[in-house]
Design an enzyme around this catalytic site. Structure first.
Site, short mmCIF file in Angstrom:
data_model
loop_
_atom_site.label_atom_id
_atom_site.label_comp_id
_atom_site.label_asym_id
_atom_site.label_seq_id
_atom_site.Cartn_x
_atom_site.Cartn_y
_atom_site.Cartn_z
N ASP A 108 0.86 -1.18 0.00
CA ASP A 108 0.00 0.00 0.00
C ASP A 108 0.91 1.24 0.00
O ASP A 108 2.10 1.15 0.29
CB ASP A 108 -0.88 -0.03 1.26
CG ASP A 108 -1.74 1.21 1.40
OD1 ASP A 108 -2.28 1.67 0.38
OD2 ASP A 108 -1.86 1.71 2.52
N ASP B 266 -6.58 -2.76 3.30
CA ASP B 266 -5.46 -3.64 2.95
C ASP B 266 -5.63 -5.05 3.49
O ASP B 266 -4.80 -5.92 3.21
CB ASP B 266 -4.14 -3.07 3.49
CG ASP B 266 -3.86 -1.67 2.98
OD1 ASP B 266 -4.06 -1.44 1.78
OD2 ASP B 266 -3.46 -0.80 3.78
#
Length: 1226
Positions: A433, A887
């Site tokens: 991420d 995530d």
């Protein structure tokens, strides 16, 4: 004073001391309930729950039969522990084999006593079950701690008393007090505030620390004290239990009226009441029906590749076991048929079916079972439990690594599971991420564009880093050592000077003012009220008001200092409010219906903005809107959101600043800043009233179409907007991110970035992190414009994306420059097509060929799908790292999930296998601990199979030597102690303490990491080599001993060796041989290894001496075997020495040859360190370090290499041109 006046006075006191106020003010209209027929708005699948408020007794029996509030997160209970734990243990194939062998040891065909087979199995299985029991007991104690919490519950007649949580039932009315957890999912009825609001901390649910505001319905506000519930009666009809934390659909039937319910009235179990004295609520969902328990699904089961391959090795050994057992049984049958009739001393006429000359086939079958038990030591019974112990200890070392401790947050690294330690050393691709992972998720308001004018003269960290890097390149000193300067490091000096070789200096001034967290804006045109002198003060005023009013934050006023801080739902929102305050528009108070702003310019005043509607931000909407009414009665719509959303909704007259604003947005994106566009719309009262009626009608709709109707109504209002400008906030790079990426790239890892940010921002963060660099060819995949297509748009887009991918792949194949680097950049819309079945393998093939991959504007689901594609498509180990709830999908999908404990909460950490405080910790987690753990586990498993083959095959040789008699040459207790005591601790010390190189050398020589992804230490070639070594050792141990002791005396009185003496000598040789082998395997010795290796050998002699002094009833043929038989015989000690040397000579010769002629990287480093050449010859050490990195096209080092190649090429061209001139002159 009357009771009513007293109550009114108390309300005023409560309100006056309240610091936080609700922002949700939309009122739900009540509908009359039919007194003769139940309300039918909620029926059908998924909407069948009925709750009779204040009548808990009705819900524990049919037809409702709702569960109690007792919760259990344990895997077992008293009844199920034994059968379930036994089942778990015997899911392992090896344990099933040993169980069958233990059962057969109770029969006459067993070659060993029952205790020698049952004891090791009981020890290994018992130890594993004890570990399971301890882990489950801790879960049980935690459950009981929760179940025995107490909460005030209505007992009847307006009387409340404390009751334990697990005794609470659906329909109970409870009173929860400040700082208490909610015991179940509740419907909020009233609170200590007269407006029925309360403040909830949901950290246990979503990890977010900011407070959420909940508000009771107006109809239940009078239920404000205990006695009010004496005759309280109502019915709730709502959705069935489900895991959705943020949705709720239901109705409340109360006093012949029906009120729609929504999530703002629901208090979820395990969230906490804050800043509110008390609330009253009615229980809707209990126990495992509550939403938090519905979400408590088990994490996906993950197994390491080494553990998976171990199963294959076990099958190979089983095959070997069956093969030699068949050979033994055939040999036994032949001997029984043709030899036994001549062996009068065995009394063949009285033989049983186990060895009958008349039934040799049956005897052979019985012997086959005997052989399966006899040779069972080929299968290492203690392998699994030893690996579990080693992995737990390895995880402890990871947890205690001070180098991965983050002082700022106070958080260490944490191995949440120990099953995947060795996988850390085999990672091929990292999927990361961006926000909160590569960046800090701590926003600073840096720049803005208002009325087509850009404001803010400060530079982002990306711009400063780029400027310094360019300066270093201009100076002509692009050496590798320049990376030691941390461009992102903040010094205390007020300015820094970059001196170029040309004599030009570049000074970067630093602000001497006190740093304001969240505000790094520098531009005197807007500060101190100077904005009133600009050309468009009205537009500027609207911009600041949007910042101060369009949000969902809650102000907190420090009573001592008077300063205001904000509980905001996102760091961006907090930065906007701080910026508004610094510009002179301080948001300082919120009530249920209004926002109050203290305006310093142009005329100091306090303004109230009544909030009529609030349309909250979501990842789908990508915008947030509030509709307010100012003090003059003007209704205004204020909106902020992604520029793609806002620009599509502008009116013709609202696009005056669109071109300039778009230009500024692109500039901000290039500087690595996050941007939002701001707009407004003036409304007249009739227009608003008409729309609001439709909005409330859609909001009170019950059914699956409710959200779609709401979105449609909201979309009609968010049109014809007027653009005001845009904001640019900086999400700072985390400390050490560029260095970490460079080190991981040198270690040969591929790094993909998956982010929800727009392409420009992601690209510039890529440049800042050195994932991208100048000269790298960018391949951008995007969707085509289908507005003018008559054919099927989806098919056209698919064909176009396939064409883009094919052309890009062809371009890479035709590239002749070996140093050329390609970067693939794709947005979320194009990715949705690229991930479809007919395109995904083409996309993956292109991505693998690129040095860097950046996926922009991706959703959480797309992150997980990309991770799955890489994992399954490449067949290599993937690691996903992130810090937010978005995530979680990719963290769970990857082979290894790493959560970063950042600002966005703890969801990622809770779903992860390992957690770290900062992205930079990945460097040490992988390059050091991953490398160590992989080599330790690989060598440990290989050694385990070696020692068991060396030991187990001697049994086969002896049985064949004795006519396949099924006789064991070793005492039963020798067999028991071999795996459990005498060889277990050295192998555990190998798995825990072994270091081929120290940690600092791992970081200096990152190419060492590639030994894991290449699987150099656990491929089939190495495994078979270790097995062959075991085979060789078993041959040496048996045949040399037989050759020495078979026909000659070994004692002074002329005695020859009996079977007990022979077995003891052979066992002594094996103990010495395998322990010397592990000492040769180890590269790093501590006192623990010395203790375990030499202590194991000493333990054997101590046991043998003590066992021999026991009664012959216990010691049997081993009575005084060491003290009287073997100890005084020199040949015993000489044979032990000779065989130990002979067993280890081949491995020693192999090591010597390899180190001399084909050394591995760590061999070279060990020699350099051993001879202290790293200290005596620094030049050589630096040269070796420069070699010991994988050739990479990303990272700072790749940038430097590219610059060096550029300078060399330039110099070469210059030399060539000078040579040409000189030749022409001559």
């Amino acid at each position: 004073m009357s009771r009513g006046k007293i109550r009114a006075k108390l309300r005023q006191e409560r309100l006056r001391w309240s610091k936080l106020y609700t922002f949700n003010c939309a009122r739900s209209n009540a509908e009359p309930a039919d007194a003769t027929e139940p309300f039918n708005g909620l029926q059908g699948p998924g909407f069948s729950r009925t709750v009779r408020c204040n009548q808990p007794g009705l819900h524990g029996r049919k037809p409702l039969s709702y569960p109690s509030n007792y919760i259990s997160t344990t895997k077992y209970n008293i009844i199920t522990f034994f059968p379930k734990a036994i089942f778990e243990q015997f899911r392992r194939v090896a344990n099933v084999y040993f169980l069958l062998a233990a059962i057969l040891s109770l029969t006459p065909i067993a070659p060993f006593s029952a205790v020698s087979m049952i004891a090791p199995l009981a020890f290994v299985v018992g130890l594993s079950m004890a570990k399971e029991a301890m882990e489950d007991w801790s879960r049980f104690m935690q459950d009981m701690k929760v179940n025995k919490r107490k909460v005030s519950t209505h007992k009847g007649n307006g009387i409340f008393g404390y009751r334990q949580w697990h005794k609470i039932l659906v329909g109970d009315v409870v009173k929860v007090e400040k700082d208490q957890f909610f015991p179940a999912d509740l419907l909020l009825l009233s609170s200590s505030y007269e407006d029925g609001i309360c403040y909830v901390e949901t950290m246990n649910l979503d990890g977010e620390t900011n407070l959420k505001v909940k508000r009771a319905m107006d109809a239940t506000l009078p239920l404000e004290d205990d006695m009010a519930f004496k005759d309280f009666n109502a019915t709730i009809r709502c959705e069935d239990p489900n895991p959705s934390l943020y949705t709720f659909v239901g109705n409340l039937e109360y006093e012949k009226q029906v009120y729609p319910l929504d999530p703002s009235q629901i208090l979820l179990r395990d969230s906490k009441l804050r800043n509110t004295s008390y609330i009253y609520g009615v229980v809707i969902f209990t126990g495992h029906d509550s939403k938090v328990m519905q979400n408590s699904t088990e994490s996906p089961s993950k197994r390491s590749s080494i553990e998976s391959k171990m199963d294959s090795i076990i099958y190979v050994l089983f095959t070997l076991l069956v093969l030699i057992s068949m050979i033994s049984s055939i040999g036994f049958a032949v001997y029984t048929k043709y030899g036994m009739p001549h062996w009068w001393y065995l009394q063949p006429k009285n033989a049983s079916s186990l060895y009958s000359p008349s039934m040799p086939a049956l005897s052979g079958i019985f012997h086959f079972v005997t052989a399966l038990i006899l040779y069972g030591y080929l299968i290492p019974i203690s392998l699994y439990v030893s690996i579990e112990v080693v992995k737990v200890l390895q995880a402890m070392f990871i947890n205690q690594d001070i180098q991965m401790y983050d002082e700022e947050s106070g958080k260490p690294a944490h191995a949440r599971t120990s099953n995947l330690n060795e996988e850390l050393g085999q990672v091929d691709t990292i999927l990361s991420d961006k926000t909160g992972t590569l960046t800090c998720n701590q926003m600073d308001f840096l720049k803005c564009s208002i009325a087509g004018v850009s404001y803010g003269v400060g530079s982002s960290e990306v711009e400063i880093a780029a400027a310094k890097h360019i300066a270093s390149e201009i100076s002509g000193s692009p050496g590798h050592n320049c990376f030691q300067a941390d461009y992102w490091d903040k010094k205390d000096d007020k300015s820094s000077v970059i001196e170029l070789e040309s004599g030009v200096t570049c000074r970067i001034e630093k602000d001497s003012k006190t740093k304001i967290n969240g505000f790094s804006f520098k531009d005197d045109r807007l500060l101190e009220g100077n904005w009133t002198k600009e050309l468009n003060p009205g537009t500027l005023l609207m911009f600041f008001r949007i910042l101060a009013v369009c949000h969902t934050a809650i102000p907190e006023v420090d009573e001592e200092t008077g300063s205001v801080t904000y509980e905001a739902e996102s760091p961006d929102e907090g930065a906007f409010l701080i910026a508004a305050r610094e510009f002179g528009f301080e948001f300082y108070r919120r009530t249920q219906a209004s926002v109050f702003v203290r305006e310093s310019y142009p005329n100091p005043s306090e303004r109230e903005f009544k909030i009529l509607n609030l349309l909250e931000f979501s990842s789908k909407r990508k915008r947030m809107t509030v509709i307010v009414q100012d003090e003059s009665g003007q209704i205004i719509l204020l909106c902020k959101g992604a520029d793609s959303m806002i620009f599509d909704r502008l009116s013709k007259n609202g696009k005056i600043y669109e071109a300039d604003t778009m230009k500024h947005l692109n500039e901000y994106g290039e500087a690595g800043l996050r941007t939002l566009a701001l707009a407004y719309k003036m409304l007249d009262e009739s227009e608003y009233s008409t729309w609001n009626a439709e909005f409330l009608r859609a909001k009170t709709t019950i059914g699956p179409d409710r959200d779609a109707q709401l979105e449609q109504v909201v979309d009609t209002m968010e049109r014809e907007l007027v653009l005001v400008g845009a904001t640019a906030v900086e999400d700072k790079l985390q400390k050490g991110v560029p260095q970490c990426i460079d080190k991981l790239a040198q270690a040969g890892l591929k790094i993909w970035v998956l982010t929800g940010d727009k392409m420009e921002t992601a690209i510039n963060i890529g440049f800042a992190c050195s994932l991208l660099r100048q000269g790298m060819k960018q391949i951008s995949i995007s969707t085509m414009n289908t507005d003018f297509l008559n054919q099927d748009a989806k098919k056209a887009i698919q064909d176009n994306i396939l064409l883009q991918i094919t052309n890009a792949s062809q371009m890479i194949k035709l590239e002749k420059d070996p140093h050329a680097a390609f970067a693939l950049i794709i947005d979320g819309k194009a990715l949705s097509y690229a991930l479809e079945d007919d395109l995904k393998h083409h996309f993956l093939g292109l991505a693998v060929d690129c040095a860097s991959v950046i996926c922009c504007r991706v959703s959480p689901k797309q992150k997980a799908l990309v991770t799955r594609l890489v994992k399954e498509g490449t067949g290599k180990i993937t690691l996903a790292v992130g810090d937010g709830a978005n995530d979680v999908g990719m963290i769970q999908e990857a082979d290894i999930g790493v959560g970063i404990s950042g600002v966005e909460g703890m969801q990622a950490v809770m779903a992860s296998d390992f957690s770290v405080a900062q992205f930079r910790c990945l460097e040490r987690l992988l390059v050091v601990h991953g490398h160590w753990c992989y080599k330790r586990i690989a060598q440990m498993v290989c050694y385990f199979f070696y020692k068991n083959i060396a030991f187990g095959l001697t049994l086969f040789y002896f049985e064949a030597y004795t006519g396949f008699s099924g006789q064991s040459v070793y005492e039963d207790w020798y067999m028991i102690l071999f795996n459990v005591i005498l060889t277990s601790l050295p192998v555990i010390s190998l798995g825990v303490f072994e270091q081929d190189v120290p940690s600092d050398v791992c970081l200096q020589f990152p190419a060492l990491y590639q030994q894991g992804p290449k699987n150099l230490f656990f491929d089939w070639r190495r495994i078979m080599a270790w097995m062959a070594n075991g085979l060789y050792s078993s041959l040496i141990v048996f045949f040399i001993n037989i050759g020495i002791f078979r026909a000659q005396a070994f004692r002074s009185d002329g005695q020859t060796a009996d079977m007990a003496a022979m077995g003891t000598v052979m066992f002594t040789c094996i103990i010495w041989a395998v322990n010397m082998q592990i000492s040769l395997t180890m590269s790093h010795f501590t006192w623990m290894q010395h203790l375990f290796v030499w202590g194991s050998i000493a333990t054997w002699y101590l046991f043998l001496f003590g066992y021999g002094f026991m009664s012959p009833v216990i010691s049997g043929n081993a009575f005084h075997v060491l003290s009287e038989s073997l100890g005084p015989a020199p040949i015993y000690w000489m044979t032990t020495f000779a065989i130990t040397v002979a067993c280890n000579v081949p491995y020693f010769a192999h090591l010597s040859y390899q180190r001399l002629f084909h050394p591995l990287d760590h061999h070279v480093i060990q020699e350099i360190k051993g001879l202290r050449k790293d200290l005596m010859d620094e030049h050589m050490w630096t040269r070796e370090r420069s070699k010991a990195r994988q050739e990479t096209k990303i990272g700072f080092t790749a940038r430097v290499d590219a610059k060096i190649r550029h300078l060399k090429g330039k110099l070469q061209r210059k030399v060539s041109s000078l040579g040409g001139i000189s030749s022409m002159a001559s």
